[in-house]
Design a protein around this motif. Structure first.
Motif, PDB file in Angstrom:
ATOM      1  N   ALA A 190      -6.463   9.479  -1.794  1.00  0.00           N
ATOM      2  CA  ALA A 190      -7.579   8.784  -1.145  1.00  0.00           C
ATOM      3  C   ALA A 190      -8.615   8.340  -2.176  1.00  0.00           C
ATOM      4  CB  ALA A 190      -8.218   9.706  -0.100  1.00  0.00           C
ATOM      5  N   LYS A 207      -3.459  10.118   4.455  1.00  0.00           N
ATOM      6  CA  LYS A 207      -2.460  10.926   5.165  1.00  0.00           C
ATOM      7  C   LYS A 207      -1.583  10.040   6.044  1.00  0.00           C
ATOM      8  CE  LYS A 207      -1.961  14.900   8.258  1.00  0.00           C
ATOM      9  NZ  LYS A 207      -2.676  15.939   9.039  1.00  0.00           N
ATOM     10  N   PHE A 208      -2.178   9.039   6.671  1.00  0.00           N
ATOM     11  CA  PHE A 208      -1.418   8.106   7.506  1.00  0.00           C
ATOM     12  C   PHE A 208      -0.359   7.386   6.674  1.00  0.00           C
ATOM     13  CE2 PHE A 208      -0.799   3.720   8.922  1.00  0.00           C
ATOM     14  CZ  PHE A 208      -0.356   3.920  10.223  1.00  0.00           C
ATOM     15  N   HIS A 209      -0.754   6.898   5.494  1.00  0.00           N
ATOM     16  CA  HIS A 209       0.193   6.182   4.632  1.00  0.00           C
ATOM     17  C   HIS A 209       1.279   7.121   4.111  1.00  0.00           C
ATOM     18  CE1 HIS A 209      -1.842   2.395   4.795  1.00  0.00           C
ATOM     19  NE2 HIS A 209      -2.930   2.826   4.191  1.00  0.00           N
ATOM     20  N   ASN A 224      -3.158  14.448  -0.944  1.00  0.00           N
ATOM     21  CA  ASN A 224      -3.699  13.390  -0.087  1.00  0.00           C
ATOM     22  C   ASN A 224      -5.140  13.059  -0.462  1.00  0.00           C
ATOM     23  OD1 ASN A 224      -1.280  13.433   1.241  1.00  0.00           O
ATOM     24  ND2 ASN A 224      -2.047  14.325   3.139  1.00  0.00           N
ATOM     25  N   ARG A 268       0.828  -1.207   0.000  1.00  0.00           N
ATOM     26  CA  ARG A 268       0.000   0.000   0.000  1.00  0.00           C
ATOM     27  C   ARG A 268       0.863   1.257   0.000  1.00  0.00           C
ATOM     28  NH1 ARG A 268      -4.668   1.042  -1.834  1.00  0.00           N
ATOM     29  NH2 ARG A 268      -6.009  -0.072  -0.375  1.00  0.00           N
ATOM     30  N   GLU A 269       1.940   1.243   0.773  1.00  0.00           N
ATOM     31  CA  GLU A 269       2.829   2.408   0.807  1.00  0.00           C
ATOM     32  C   GLU A 269       3.510   2.625  -0.541  1.00  0.00           C
ATOM     33  OE1 GLU A 269       3.814   2.009   5.605  1.00  0.00           O
ATOM     34  OE2 GLU A 269       5.257   1.292   4.102  1.00  0.00           O
ATOM     35  N   ILE A 314      -9.865   5.017  -0.321  1.00  0.00           N
ATOM     36  CA  ILE A 314      -9.701   5.027   1.131  1.00  0.00           C
ATOM     37  C   ILE A 314     -10.024   6.428   1.631  1.00  0.00           C
ATOM     38  CG2 ILE A 314      -7.951   3.195   1.167  1.00  0.00           C
ATOM     39  CD1 ILE A 314      -5.787   5.322   1.234  1.00  0.00           C
ATOM     40  N   SER A 315     -10.109   6.589   2.944  1.00  0.00           N
ATOM     41  CA  SER A 315     -10.408   7.912   3.485  1.00  0.00           C
ATOM     42  C   SER A 315      -9.178   8.813   3.369  1.00  0.00           C
ATOM     43  CB  SER A 315     -10.823   7.804   4.952  1.00  0.00           C
ATOM     44  OG  SER A 315      -9.701   7.449   5.756  1.00  0.00           O
ATOM     45  N   GLU A 316      -9.424  10.127   3.397  1.00  0.00           N
ATOM     46  CA  GLU A 316      -8.308  11.057   3.333  1.00  0.00           C
ATOM     47  C   GLU A 316      -7.420  10.905   4.569  1.00  0.00           C
ATOM     48  OE1 GLU A 316      -7.482  15.849   2.611  1.00  0.00           O
ATOM     49  OE2 GLU A 316      -9.516  15.031   2.494  1.00  0.00           O
ATOM     50  N   HIS A 317      -8.021  10.596   5.714  1.00  0.00           N
ATOM     51  CA  HIS A 317      -7.245  10.379   6.937  1.00  0.00           C
ATOM     52  C   HIS A 317      -6.293   9.195   6.767  1.00  0.00           C
ATOM     53  CE1 HIS A 317      -6.332  10.144  11.238  1.00  0.00           C
ATOM     54  NE2 HIS A 317      -6.541   8.845  11.148  1.00  0.00           N
ATOM     55  N   THR A 318      -6.802   8.102   6.161  1.00  0.00           N
ATOM     56  CA  THR A 318      -5.964   6.922   5.940  1.00  0.00           C
ATOM     57  C   THR A 318      -4.857   7.229   4.934  1.00  0.00           C
ATOM     58  OG1 THR A 318      -7.822   5.444   6.414  1.00  0.00           O
ATOM     59  CG2 THR A 318      -5.964   4.510   5.207  1.00  0.00           C
TER      60      THR A 318
END
Length: 207
Positions: free
Chosen positions: A166, A177-179, A162, A148-149, A171-175
């Motif tokens: 997403a 940003k996490f990646h 971001n 995924r990364e 995926i969510s924008e939060h997810t």
């Protein structure tokens, strides 16, 4: 021209009309390219509205270099020809998708244009070394990126935000940003430009 080879229409941007004409003439002889117009950078939106698929911007050597003259919302990728690493960094930060030295040969420019048209990012190795010093290669190897990364990194190379990452990965924008932050951490960088340069030096992406 080899049968079935796709011809990429390009527009040449530059303050110096003579330099524009020289680039257009040189690239017009390269297989796979067709120069469809020559414009001032102030007419970049007009160039983007033409049938060009890539804009080639001769940024020149003048101290008034201003990458912000190119609209970040241009719908097609821009390849900039610059003379200094600082100019390369500013151009990348402004959303330019590719940077080569101003003295690059027509075949090298043509190859870069082909790469941009295919959705890749291009950065001259000389600028890559200057923007991200070799000290990073003397440290410990980075932790391997997850699948995924790796996907996220490829989207960073394409210049996606971001929010766009997403949407592309569902995926969510939060997810997202996490990646993105995980990629930054593993590469030992703090921003998109450094991430792309570092990844290129490690052979994780093709520039």
């Amino acid at each position: 021209m080899p049968s079935g080879r796709q011809v990429i229409p390009i527009a040449v941007l530059g303050e110096d009309a003579l330099a524009r004409a020289g680039l257009a003439g040189g690239l017009g002889r390269e297989l796979g390219l067709q120069v469809v117009g020559q414009f001032s950078p102030l007419d970049a939106r007009e160039a983007a509205a033409s049938r060009a698929r890539v804009l080639l911007w001769d940024a020149g050597t003048a101290p008034q270099f201003a990458p912000e003259a190119l609209d970040r919302e241009l719908a097609i990728p821009v390849l900039a020809l610059v003379t200094q690493a600082r100019m390369a960094a500013d151009a990348l930060a402004a959303g330019v998708r590719g940077v080569l030295r101003r003295d690059a040969t027509p075949p090298r420019i043509a190859a870069a244009i082909q790469a941009l048209a295919a959705g890749l990012m291009v950065l001259d190795p000389v600028f890559a070394a200057a923007l991200h010093p070799a000290r990073s290669e003397r440290g410990r190897p980075i932790d391997p990126l997850t699948p995924r990364e790796t996907e996220v990194l490829q989207h960073l190379v394409r210049g996606l935000s971001n929010k766009q990452i997403a949407a592309a990965l569902h995926i969510s924008e939060h997810t997202a940003k996490f990646h993105v932050n995980a990629v930054y951490s593993k590469l030992g960088v703090s921003g998109r430009t450094d991430a792309v340069v570092r990844a290129a030096r490690l052979g994780l992406v093709v520039l």
